[in-house]
Design a protein around this motif. Structure first.
Motif, mmCIF file in Angstrom:
data_model
loop_
_atom_site.group_PDB
_atom_site.id
_atom_site.type_symbol
_atom_site.label_atom_id
_atom_site.label_comp_id
_atom_site.label_asym_id
_atom_site.label_seq_id
_atom_site.Cartn_x
_atom_site.Cartn_y
_atom_site.Cartn_z
ATOM 1 N N VAL A 1 -11.838 -21.131 -22.425
ATOM 2 C CA VAL A 1 -11.140 -19.931 -22.886
ATOM 3 C C VAL A 1 -10.731 -19.142 -21.648
ATOM 4 N N LEU B 1 -9.340 -15.809 -19.899
ATOM 5 C CA LEU B 1 -9.188 -14.365 -20.086
ATOM 6 C C LEU B 1 -8.332 -13.779 -18.972
ATOM 7 N N VAL C 1 -7.592 -9.480 -22.205
ATOM 8 C CA VAL C 1 -8.776 -8.641 -22.383
ATOM 9 C C VAL C 1 -8.908 -7.756 -21.151
ATOM 10 N N ARG D 1 -14.900 -6.136 -26.987
ATOM 11 C CA ARG D 1 -14.308 -7.330 -27.565
ATOM 12 C C ARG D 1 -15.143 -8.587 -27.372
ATOM 13 N N SER E 1 -15.362 -11.391 -30.120
ATOM 14 C CA SER E 1 -14.245 -12.326 -30.335
ATOM 15 C C SER E 1 -14.219 -13.464 -29.309
ATOM 16 N N ILE E 2 -15.166 -13.456 -28.392
ATOM 17 C CA ILE E 2 -15.189 -14.497 -27.352
ATOM 18 C C ILE E 2 -16.322 -15.464 -27.638
ATOM 19 N N ILE F 1 -15.873 -19.849 -20.075
ATOM 20 C CA ILE F 1 -14.909 -18.759 -19.951
ATOM 21 C C ILE F 1 -14.418 -18.711 -18.507
ATOM 22 N N LEU G 1 -19.988 -10.769 -18.444
ATOM 23 C CA LEU G 1 -20.127 -11.908 -19.350
ATOM 24 C C LEU G 1 -21.391 -12.712 -19.058
ATOM 25 N N TYR H 1 -22.945 -15.535 -21.432
ATOM 26 C CA TYR H 1 -21.800 -16.446 -21.426
ATOM 27 C C TYR H 1 -21.831 -17.335 -20.189
#
Lengths: 223, 223
Positions: B135, B137, B156, B164, B167-168, B174, B193, B198
């Motif tokens: 993903v 960003l 973002v 937010r 939504s991740i 990431i 993150l 994450y």
DNA sequence: CAATTATTCAATAAATAAATTGAATAGGTT
DNA sequence: AACCTATTCAATTTATTTATTGAATAATTG
């Protein structure tokens, strides 16, 4: 170290390197050193500076890590610190030629004085090589040819051109090249050849640009 | 005009352009303007300079034809004069990062402070996109995302990251990117993150470098 | 080891660039 | 037309860069 200090440090270091390049004489020195190593005196002669002044500029470049030295007997030879130096220099050169119309104009006007119209660029020359209907002349000093040259180019230093005309066929297109777009050896060669009835053109770029593009070269094997 | 005058003229013009770049603040301004047009006040805020001082530096850049202006209502927006400006700037940046170990060191040390180890570069990210296990960003201000962004990246902005997170997905890697290697938005995003569990990394380069490489982008269609 | 040669350093004067402050300009808005 | 607002200009002080000169250094040769 906070964010602002970080940025000040980074951009400060980049500005130091850029400043080291940002002087007319040093620009010319970098352009020359792209051909290989030269001792101070030759650099001074080529640029028209005094020895001491040349040395100072070389120190400036050395402190910015743009050039390096190699000792060879009594001489110290300066050369570029790596290919990134030439890349950066060439980037600035392109910038100058594209956005500063004066640079382009001066170059074109000066070439007109040599009757050197309709030059070929490196890509054109590569195509001509494939079709095998071209003779390529390296008109730089022999030493520079020996360090590396375009594949199949023959060495005809400008001073020897007059003596060696008989070995150059009139049936083919002649393309002469030299150190770079601001080097005039090729223009002088083309002027002489054209006057003698040859179909001669200069390559707009120089040998370092040919290397940068990854086009075929022959390089010194020993050392 | 003789040969020496010709060379003085040419290298003099190139040095002018290079000098215009060779200042820490102007380096930072060019780096910022690579994101698109900005009015003077925003440039002043981003660089920590006074408005008058910023304006002076912008005039210097404008006289060297490195930036151009567009009027938009009450504002004058500055942007780079063309892609050659960014190319030349990036060439100098590479030079600084390769030969000046201090630059590299400062960047790496600062990233350590964000626990932002093992970053990916643009080539890595391109491969990850092909495998569809990432993903992306874009953590720059939304306006910059709207002007153009990496294909399939989602916007973002850093200030909105906290709101937010839901939504991740935590199941994917990431990768955050921002303006360039010296921009810290992505580092801050990665720090947040990572702390939330994450698997996040930053792309070392920025959006302009992605564009320069010719990798897939989505750009503003209107206007 | 003295002499030679190539190169660098140090000191100065002249030129150029930078930051700061406050005043001036030039669009757009009311 | 008067008024805002964003931006630029002008003037000053301070800092940096450049060229020049002559002395100093450091490796090599006789």
């Amino acid at each position: 170290m906070n964010k602002r200090e970080f940025k000040d440090k980074i951009y400060g270091e980049l500005a130091k390197v850029t400043k080291a390049m940002g002087n007319p004489h040093r620009m010319e020195i970098i352009d020359l050193l792209a051909q290989g190593p030269f001792p101070v005196e030759q650099i001074a002669n080529a640029t028209g500076l005094s020895i001491a002044n040349t040395s100072q500029h070389l120190q400036t470049l050395k402190h910015a890590r743009l050039v390096q030295i190699t000792r060879d007997g009594n001489f110290i030879r300066y050369s570029l610190a790596g290919e990134n130096v030439y890349n950066a220099w060439a980037g600035l050169r392109e910038l100058g030629m594209v956005y500063n119309s004066e640079v382009d104009k001066v170059v074109k006007d000066f070439r007109k004085g040599f009757n050197d119209l309709d030059p070929v660029n490196a890509d054109d020359l590569l195509k001509m090589i494939e079709k095998k209907n071209v003779v390529i002349l390296d008109v730089r000093p022999e030493e520079e040819y020996n360090r590396g040259h375009i594949h199949r180019a023959i060495s005809v230093p400008l001073e020897q051109l007059g003596d060696r005309l008989k070995s150059i066929p009139k049936s083919k297109t002649i393309v002469a090249y030299c150190r770079g777009p601001f080097c005039l050896y090729a223009d002088e060669a083309v002027a002489t050849l054209t006057q003698k009835g040859y179909n001669a053109k200069r390559m707009t770029e120089g040998f370092p640009d040919w290397v940068q593009k990854g086009y075929p070269v022959e390089v010194e094997t020993t050392k």
